[in-house]
Design a protein around this motif. Structure first.
Motif, PDB file in Angstrom:
ATOM      1  N   TYR A 153      -2.555  -8.714  20.240  1.00  0.00           N
ATOM      2  CA  TYR A 153      -3.190  -7.595  20.938  1.00  0.00           C
ATOM      3  C   TYR A 153      -3.856  -6.617  19.981  1.00  0.00           C
ATOM      4  N   HIS A 154      -3.593  -6.736  18.691  1.00  0.00           N
ATOM      5  CA  HIS A 154      -4.143  -5.780  17.734  1.00  0.00           C
ATOM      6  C   HIS A 154      -5.402  -6.285  17.038  1.00  0.00           C
ATOM      7  N   GLY A 155      -5.535  -7.588  16.871  1.00  0.00           N
ATOM      8  CA  GLY A 155      -6.647  -8.117  16.089  1.00  0.00           C
ATOM      9  C   GLY A 155      -6.322  -7.996  14.608  1.00  0.00           C
ATOM     10  N   ASN A 156      -7.325  -8.129  13.758  1.00  0.00           N
ATOM     11  CA  ASN A 156      -7.057  -8.001  12.319  1.00  0.00           C
ATOM     12  C   ASN A 156      -7.772  -6.810  11.691  1.00  0.00           C
ATOM     13  N   ASP A 157      -8.241  -5.891  12.499  1.00  0.00           N
ATOM     14  CA  ASP A 157      -8.939  -4.688  12.027  1.00  0.00           C
ATOM     15  C   ASP A 157     -10.236  -4.995  11.292  1.00  0.00           C
ATOM     16  N   ASP A 158     -10.744  -6.198  11.418  1.00  0.00           N
ATOM     17  CA  ASP A 158     -12.000  -6.542  10.750  1.00  0.00           C
ATOM     18  C   ASP A 158     -12.891  -7.261  11.753  1.00  0.00           C
ATOM     19  N   ARG A 159     -12.901  -8.570  11.748  1.00  0.00           N
ATOM     20  CA  ARG A 159     -13.807  -9.343  12.613  1.00  0.00           C
ATOM     21  C   ARG A 159     -13.135  -9.898  13.856  1.00  0.00           C
ATOM     22  N   ILE A 160     -11.822  -9.954  13.867  1.00  0.00           N
ATOM     23  CA  ILE A 160     -11.103 -10.531  15.007  1.00  0.00           C
ATOM     24  C   ILE A 160     -10.617  -9.391  15.889  1.00  0.00           C
ATOM     25  N   GLY A 161     -11.146  -9.357  17.110  1.00  0.00           N
ATOM     26  CA  GLY A 161     -10.813  -8.285  18.036  1.00  0.00           C
ATOM     27  C   GLY A 161      -9.473  -8.501  18.720  1.00  0.00           C
ATOM     28  N   PRO A 162      -9.056  -7.534  19.502  1.00  0.00           N
ATOM     29  CA  PRO A 162      -7.800  -7.658  20.244  1.00  0.00           C
ATOM     30  C   PRO A 162      -7.855  -8.825  21.237  1.00  0.00           C
ATOM     31  N   ASN A 163      -6.738  -9.509  21.383  1.00  0.00           N
ATOM     32  CA  ASN A 163      -6.582 -10.608  22.354  1.00  0.00           C
ATOM     33  C   ASN A 163      -7.685 -11.655  22.258  1.00  0.00           C
ATOM     34  N   THR A 164      -8.014 -12.074  21.040  1.00  0.00           N
ATOM     35  CA  THR A 164      -9.042 -13.082  20.827  1.00  0.00           C
ATOM     36  C   THR A 164      -8.405 -14.445  20.594  1.00  0.00           C
ATOM     37  N   PRO A 165      -8.625 -15.410  21.508  1.00  0.00           N
ATOM     38  CA  PRO A 165      -8.144 -16.766  21.254  1.00  0.00           C
ATOM     39  C   PRO A 165      -8.970 -17.386  20.124  1.00  0.00           C
ATOM     40  N   LEU A 166      -8.343 -18.202  19.304  1.00  0.00           N
ATOM     41  CA  LEU A 166      -9.003 -18.728  18.114  1.00  0.00           C
ATOM     42  C   LEU A 166      -9.085 -20.246  18.106  1.00  0.00           C
ATOM     43  N   LYS A 167     -10.098 -20.730  17.388  1.00  0.00           N
ATOM     44  CA  LYS A 167     -10.265 -22.154  17.134  1.00  0.00           C
ATOM     45  C   LYS A 167     -10.392 -22.298  15.627  1.00  0.00           C
ATOM     46  N   CYS A 168      -9.554 -23.123  15.030  1.00  0.00           N
ATOM     47  CA  CYS A 168      -9.548 -23.282  13.581  1.00  0.00           C
ATOM     48  C   CYS A 168      -9.547 -24.756  13.219  1.00  0.00           C
ATOM     49  N   THR A 169     -10.206 -25.079  12.116  1.00  0.00           N
ATOM     50  CA  THR A 169     -10.113 -26.415  11.556  1.00  0.00           C
ATOM     51  C   THR A 169      -9.388 -26.277  10.230  1.00  0.00           C
ATOM     52  N   LEU A 170      -8.253 -26.932  10.130  1.00  0.00           N
ATOM     53  CA  LEU A 170      -7.374 -26.852   8.977  1.00  0.00           C
ATOM     54  C   LEU A 170      -7.403 -28.176   8.228  1.00  0.00           C
ATOM     55  N   GLU A 171      -7.473 -28.104   6.904  1.00  0.00           N
ATOM     56  CA  GLU A 171      -7.414 -29.312   6.085  1.00  0.00           C
ATOM     57  C   GLU A 171      -6.347 -29.122   5.011  1.00  0.00           C
ATOM     58  N   ILE A 172      -5.448 -30.108   4.908  1.00  0.00           N
ATOM     59  CA  ILE A 172      -4.380 -30.081   3.909  1.00  0.00           C
ATOM     60  C   ILE A 172      -4.802 -30.965   2.740  1.00  0.00           C
ATOM     61  N   PHE A 173      -4.898 -30.403   1.553  1.00  0.00           N
ATOM     62  CA  PHE A 173      -5.267 -31.174   0.371  1.00  0.00           C
ATOM     63  C   PHE A 173      -4.049 -31.762  -0.332  1.00  0.00           C
ATOM     64  N   LYS A 174      -3.010 -30.938  -0.484  1.00  0.00           N
ATOM     65  CA  LYS A 174      -1.855 -31.384  -1.255  1.00  0.00           C
ATOM     66  C   LYS A 174      -0.597 -30.692  -0.747  1.00  0.00           C
ATOM     67  N   ILE A 175       0.506 -31.450  -0.726  1.00  0.00           N
ATOM     68  CA  ILE A 175       1.815 -30.902  -0.382  1.00  0.00           C
ATOM     69  C   ILE A 175       2.749 -31.169  -1.551  1.00  0.00           C
ATOM     70  N   GLU A 176       3.240 -30.108  -2.153  1.00  0.00           N
ATOM     71  CA  GLU A 176       4.188 -30.231  -3.250  1.00  0.00           C
ATOM     72  C   GLU A 176       5.562 -29.828  -2.721  1.00  0.00           C
ATOM     73  N   PRO A 177       6.506 -30.777  -2.677  1.00  0.00           N
ATOM     74  CA  PRO A 177       7.837 -30.465  -2.170  1.00  0.00           C
ATOM     75  C   PRO A 177       8.497 -29.338  -2.953  1.00  0.00           C
ATOM     76  N   GLU A 178       9.417 -28.668  -2.311  1.00  0.00           N
ATOM     77  CA  GLU A 178      10.064 -27.485  -2.880  1.00  0.00           C
ATOM     78  C   GLU A 178      10.740 -27.785  -4.215  1.00  0.00           C
ATOM     79  N   THR A 179      11.278 -28.969  -4.401  1.00  0.00           N
ATOM     80  CA  THR A 179      11.965 -29.307  -5.638  1.00  0.00           C
ATOM     81  C   THR A 179      11.035 -29.328  -6.837  1.00  0.00           C
ATOM     82  N   GLU A 180       9.735 -29.559  -6.604  1.00  0.00           N
ATOM     83  CA  GLU A 180       8.762 -29.574  -7.687  1.00  0.00           C
ATOM     84  C   GLU A 180       8.266 -28.181  -8.052  1.00  0.00           C
ATOM     85  N   ASN A 181       8.466 -27.207  -7.167  1.00  0.00           N
ATOM     86  CA  ASN A 181       7.937 -25.855  -7.396  1.00  0.00           C
ATOM     87  C   ASN A 181       8.741 -25.131  -8.445  1.00  0.00           C
TER      88      ASN A 181
END
Length: 181
Positions: A153-181
């Motif tokens: 209901y708040h938005g992000n105070d920049d470009r995303i207004g209140p109550n704005t449904p979003l569409k995103c395309t996400l790409e995962i390049f690499k996953i490093e398990p916690e034991t390697e961190n």
């Protein structure tokens, strides 16, 4: 005279030993604002869920799936071989963009850049936190989020207004398990 003073003293003694009386509030709140707000949010979520399902059905290029968290997603690129999904504490290298359901670009992938995200230990908006855990290394997908899983209901105070449904395309390049961190 002494009897009168003793009487007054006893009278004061008995009247001053009462329990303290609590003060009454100046304003009484009924809680109706919270009830009204909760009802409005339920109606908004129902409406957005209906729109999201209609939008997914109209998209002939993708086959959307519903998630347990309340959003829908469709794979853009899928890795057929078995691979690990990101879990809490893993370090994930990713990139994404943010658009409205009308395809108006709010943040381009180039603006956001490539992020290194420590799963469940750093801040991303709620829908994206859930989405990162659905993809394997090398996969990408398009996600439809109701406003409650976006910036709310708040938005992000920049470009995303209140109550704005979003569409995103996400790409995962690499996953490093916690034991390697």
């Amino acid at each position: 005279m002494r009897k009168v003073l003793n009487f007054v003293f006893l009278l004061l003694l008995f009247t001053s030993c009462q329990e303290p009386q609590p003060r009454r509030p100046i304003e009484v709140r009924s809680g109706s604002f919270l009830k009204t707000s909760a009802e409005r949010n339920k109606r908004l979520l129902e409406q957005e869920t209906t729109w999201m399902q209609e939008l997914a059905q109209k998209d002939s290029l993708r086959t959307y799936q519903s998630s347990a968290s309340g959003f829908m997603y469709a794979y853009e690129k899928r890795v057929p071989e078995a691979g690990a999904l990101a879990a809490a504490g893993d370090l994930v290298t990713l990139t994404y963009d943010i658009r409205t359901w009308n395809e108006d670009t709010l943040y381009r992938r180039e603006e956001i850049g490539i992020l290194r995200y420590l799963v469940d230990k750093e801040e991303l908006f709620p829908g994206m936190r859930y989405s990162v855990k659905l993809l394997k290394e090398g996969e990408s997908a398009t996600f439809l989020y109701p406003s409650s899983l976006g910036y709310g209901y708040h938005g992000n105070d920049d470009r995303i207004g209140p109550n704005t449904p979003l569409k995103c395309t996400l790409e995962i390049f690499k996953i490093e398990p916690e034991t390697e961190n």
